[in-house]
Design a protein around this motif. Structure first.
Motif, PDB file in Angstrom:
ATOM      1  N   PRO A   1       4.887 -14.097   0.683  1.00 23.46           N
ATOM      2  CA  PRO A   1       5.159 -12.656   0.769  1.00 23.46           C
ATOM      3  C   PRO A   1       5.283 -12.184   2.223  1.00 23.46           C
ATOM      4  O   PRO A   1       5.879 -11.145   2.499  1.00 23.46           O
ATOM      5  N   ALA A   2       4.746 -12.958   3.153  1.00 22.27           N
ATOM      6  CA  ALA A   2       4.826 -12.600   4.570  1.00 22.27           C
ATOM      7  C   ALA A   2       6.268 -12.590   5.063  1.00 22.27           C
ATOM      8  O   ALA A   2       6.568 -11.928   6.060  1.00 22.27           O
ATOM      9  N   PHE A   3       7.170 -13.278   4.365  1.00 18.51           N
ATOM     10  CA  PHE A   3       8.580 -13.296   4.769  1.00 18.51           C
ATOM     11  C   PHE A   3       9.178 -11.888   4.710  1.00 18.51           C
ATOM     12  O   PHE A   3       9.700 -11.378   5.696  1.00 18.51           O
ATOM     13  N   GLY A   4       9.077 -11.250   3.563  1.00 19.18           N
ATOM     14  CA  GLY A   4       9.621  -9.894   3.409  1.00 19.18           C
ATOM     15  C   GLY A   4       8.867  -8.871   4.244  1.00 19.18           C
ATOM     16  O   GLY A   4       9.462  -7.962   4.836  1.00 19.18           O
ATOM     17  N   LEU A   5       7.542  -9.037   4.316  1.00 20.69           N
ATOM     18  CA  LEU A   5       6.737  -8.111   5.108  1.00 20.69           C
ATOM     19  C   LEU A   5       7.066  -8.231   6.597  1.00 20.69           C
ATOM     20  O   LEU A   5       7.112  -7.233   7.316  1.00 20.69           O
ATOM     21  N   GLY A   6       7.315  -9.452   7.053  1.00 17.22           N
ATOM     22  CA  GLY A   6       7.675  -9.671   8.453  1.00 17.22           C
ATOM     23  C   GLY A   6       9.016  -9.038   8.799  1.00 17.22           C
ATOM     24  O   GLY A   6       9.178  -8.444   9.874  1.00 17.22           O
ATOM     25  N   ILE A   7       9.970  -9.158   7.890  1.00 18.31           N
ATOM     26  CA  ILE A   7      11.282  -8.526   8.115  1.00 18.31           C
ATOM     27  C   ILE A   7      11.135  -7.011   8.178  1.00 18.31           C
ATOM     28  O   ILE A   7      11.693  -6.354   9.061  1.00 18.31           O
ATOM     29  N   ALA A   8      10.362  -6.452   7.251  1.00 20.48           N
ATOM     30  CA  ALA A   8      10.137  -4.998   7.247  1.00 20.48           C
ATOM     31  C   ALA A   8       9.432  -4.561   8.540  1.00 20.48           C
ATOM     32  O   ALA A   8       9.772  -3.519   9.117  1.00 20.48           O
ATOM     33  N   SER A   9       8.489  -5.359   9.010  1.00 19.92           N
ATOM     34  CA  SER A   9       7.791  -5.047  10.251  1.00 19.92           C
ATOM     35  C   SER A   9       8.745  -5.067  11.442  1.00 19.92           C
ATOM     36  O   SER A   9       8.680  -4.195  12.316  1.00 19.92           O
ATOM     37  N   LEU A  10       9.628  -6.053  11.478  1.00 22.46           N
ATOM     38  CA  LEU A  10      10.630  -6.129  12.547  1.00 22.46           C
ATOM     39  C   LEU A  10      11.541  -4.901  12.555  1.00 22.46           C
ATOM     40  O   LEU A  10      11.834  -4.342  13.616  1.00 22.46           O
ATOM     41  N   VAL A  11      11.983  -4.492  11.376  1.00 21.64           N
ATOM     42  CA  VAL A  11      12.868  -3.330  11.274  1.00 21.64           C
ATOM     43  C   VAL A  11      12.151  -2.066  11.763  1.00 21.64           C
ATOM     44  O   VAL A  11      12.703  -1.292  12.551  1.00 21.64           O
ATOM     45  N   CYS A  12      10.913  -1.870  11.314  1.00 24.70           N
ATOM     46  CA  CYS A  12      10.149  -0.690  11.734  1.00 24.70           C
ATOM     47  C   CYS A  12       9.898  -0.696  13.240  1.00 24.70           C
ATOM     48  O   CYS A  12      10.008   0.342  13.894  1.00 24.70           O
ATOM     49  N   LEU A  13       9.582  -1.865  13.787  1.00 23.61           N
ATOM     50  CA  LEU A  13       9.342  -1.956  15.227  1.00 23.61           C
ATOM     51  C   LEU A  13      10.614  -1.651  16.019  1.00 23.61           C
ATOM     52  O   LEU A  13      10.578  -0.908  17.006  1.00 23.61           O
ATOM     53  N   ALA A  14      11.733  -2.202  15.583  1.00 28.09           N
ATOM     54  CA  ALA A  14      13.003  -1.947  16.276  1.00 28.09           C
ATOM     55  C   ALA A  14      13.374  -0.463  16.214  1.00 28.09           C
ATOM     56  O   ALA A  14      13.837   0.113  17.212  1.00 28.09           O
ATOM     57  N   LEU A  15      13.156   0.166  15.058  1.00 26.69           N
ATOM     58  CA  LEU A  15      13.437   1.600  14.930  1.00 26.69           C
ATOM     59  C   LEU A  15      12.513   2.432  15.815  1.00 26.69           C
ATOM     60  O   LEU A  15      12.958   3.378  16.472  1.00 26.69           O
ATOM     61  N   ALA A  16      11.220   2.073  15.837  1.00 27.32           N
ATOM     62  CA  ALA A  16      10.268   2.807  16.670  1.00 27.32           C
ATOM     63  C   ALA A  16      10.649   2.705  18.141  1.00 27.32           C
ATOM     64  O   ALA A  16      10.631   3.706  18.874  1.00 27.32           O
ATOM     65  N   GLN A  17      11.027   1.504  18.583  1.00 30.95           N
ATOM     66  CA  GLN A  17      11.417   1.313  19.982  1.00 30.95           C
ATOM     67  C   GLN A  17      12.704   2.070  20.303  1.00 30.95           C
ATOM     68  O   GLN A  17      12.817   2.704  21.355  1.00 30.95           O
ATOM     69  N   SER A  18      13.662   2.030  19.398  1.00 25.38           N
ATOM     70  CA  SER A  18      14.935   2.724  19.622  1.00 25.38           C
ATOM     71  C   SER A  18      14.746   4.236  19.682  1.00 25.38           C
ATOM     72  O   SER A  18      15.263   4.898  20.587  1.00 25.38           O
ATOM     73  N   ILE A  19      14.016   4.771  18.726  1.00 27.46           N
ATOM     74  CA  ILE A  19      13.784   6.222  18.691  1.00 27.46           C
ATOM     75  C   ILE A  19      12.967   6.658  19.900  1.00 27.46           C
ATOM     76  O   ILE A  19      13.284   7.654  20.556  1.00 27.46           O
ATOM     77  N   GLY A  20      11.929   5.905  20.219  1.00 24.86           N
ATOM     78  CA  GLY A  20      11.089   6.251  21.359  1.00 24.86           C
ATOM     79  C   GLY A  20      11.855   6.261  22.670  1.00 24.86           C
ATOM     80  O   GLY A  20      11.676   7.150  23.497  1.00 24.86           O
ATOM     81  N   ASN A  21      12.711   5.286  22.860  1.00 25.77           N
ATOM     82  CA  ASN A  21      13.492   5.232  24.096  1.00 25.77           C
ATOM     83  C   ASN A  21      14.591   6.279  24.123  1.00 25.77           C
ATOM     84  O   ASN A  21      14.931   6.790  25.183  1.00 25.77           O
ATOM     85  N   SER A  22      15.142   6.596  22.963  1.00 27.55           N
ATOM     86  CA  SER A  22      16.207   7.608  22.942  1.00 27.55           C
ATOM     87  C   SER A  22      15.669   8.986  23.315  1.00 27.55           C
ATOM     88  O   SER A  22      16.352   9.752  23.987  1.00 27.55           O
ATOM     89  N   ILE A  23      14.436   9.292  22.918  1.00 32.49           N
ATOM     90  CA  ILE A  23      13.887  10.601  23.290  1.00 32.49           C
ATOM     91  C   ILE A  23      13.540  10.653  24.767  1.00 32.49           C
ATOM     92  O   ILE A  23      13.545  11.717  25.367  1.00 32.49           O
TER      93      ILE A  23
END
Length: 184
Positions: A56-78
């Motif tokens: 189950p860590a496979f899907g959870l890891g992908i979801a974590s990567l997506v959330c981290l990338a979005l957080a970094q993108s949004i944070g830097n854009s502001i």
């Protein structure tokens, strides 16, 4: 049309909250991935070849990567979007050295966390007999890899939010020191 300062402040705070929320979701998913990762007992060995089922860590890891990338993108854009300038770049605005250092720490933490998450997540995928993960050998994610990634995510998001708040405070201080020339 120029946005009002209160609307700009609201937008800034809204995006900080969104970035923080995504970072916390990513952190939580890493902790759950650490718990759900494949253990030594899951490894099947037939004498020559190994097999590991999908975790189950496979899907959870992908979801974590997506959330981290979005957080970094949004944070830097502001940070780099001057929402109060009406679309014009403020030539006098300089990023303070503390903010630059925090941004550097954020990007380094982000890079290391992404590398760890990609490797651990790809190892959590099914490893069939004869194929394995690398060179026909099965690999298990070591204990603490996902937890280490979770700590790096906290550092990344924390420094990102800190630099955003320092930038907001710095902009507010700069606006208070403006001197208006008299015309007449």
């Amino acid at each position: 049309m120029v946005e009002s300062p209160s609307k700009c402040k609201f937008t800034f705070i809204f995006f900080i909250i969104v970035s923080l929320s995504l970072g916390l979701v990513s952190f939580s998913l890493c902790i759950v991935s650490e718990i759900k990762r494949n253990k030594k007992e899951d490894l099947r060995w037939n004498g020559k070849l190994c097999h590991l089922p999908s975790s189950p860590a496979f899907g959870l890891g992908i979801a974590s990567l997506v959330c981290l990338a979005l957080a970094q993108s949004i944070g830097n854009s502001i940070l780099f979007k001057d929402c109060c300038s009406g679309g014009k770049r403020n030539a006098r605005f300089k990023i303070p050295i503390v903010v630059r250092i925090l941004l550097s720490i954020s990007w380094v933490g982000f890079g290391i966390a992404v590398i760890l998450l990609i490797a651990a997540t790809s190892m959590s995928k099914r490893q069939p007999y004869g194929e394995g993960w690398l060179n026909s050998e099965c690999y298990l994610v070591k204990k603490g890899i996902y937890a280490g990634s979770a700590m790096l995510i906290l550092v990344t998001v924390g420094t990102l939010i800190g630099s955003a708040l320092l930038t907001m405070k710095n902009n507010k201080a700069d606006q208070g020191h403006k001197i208006h020339a008299q015309t007449g």
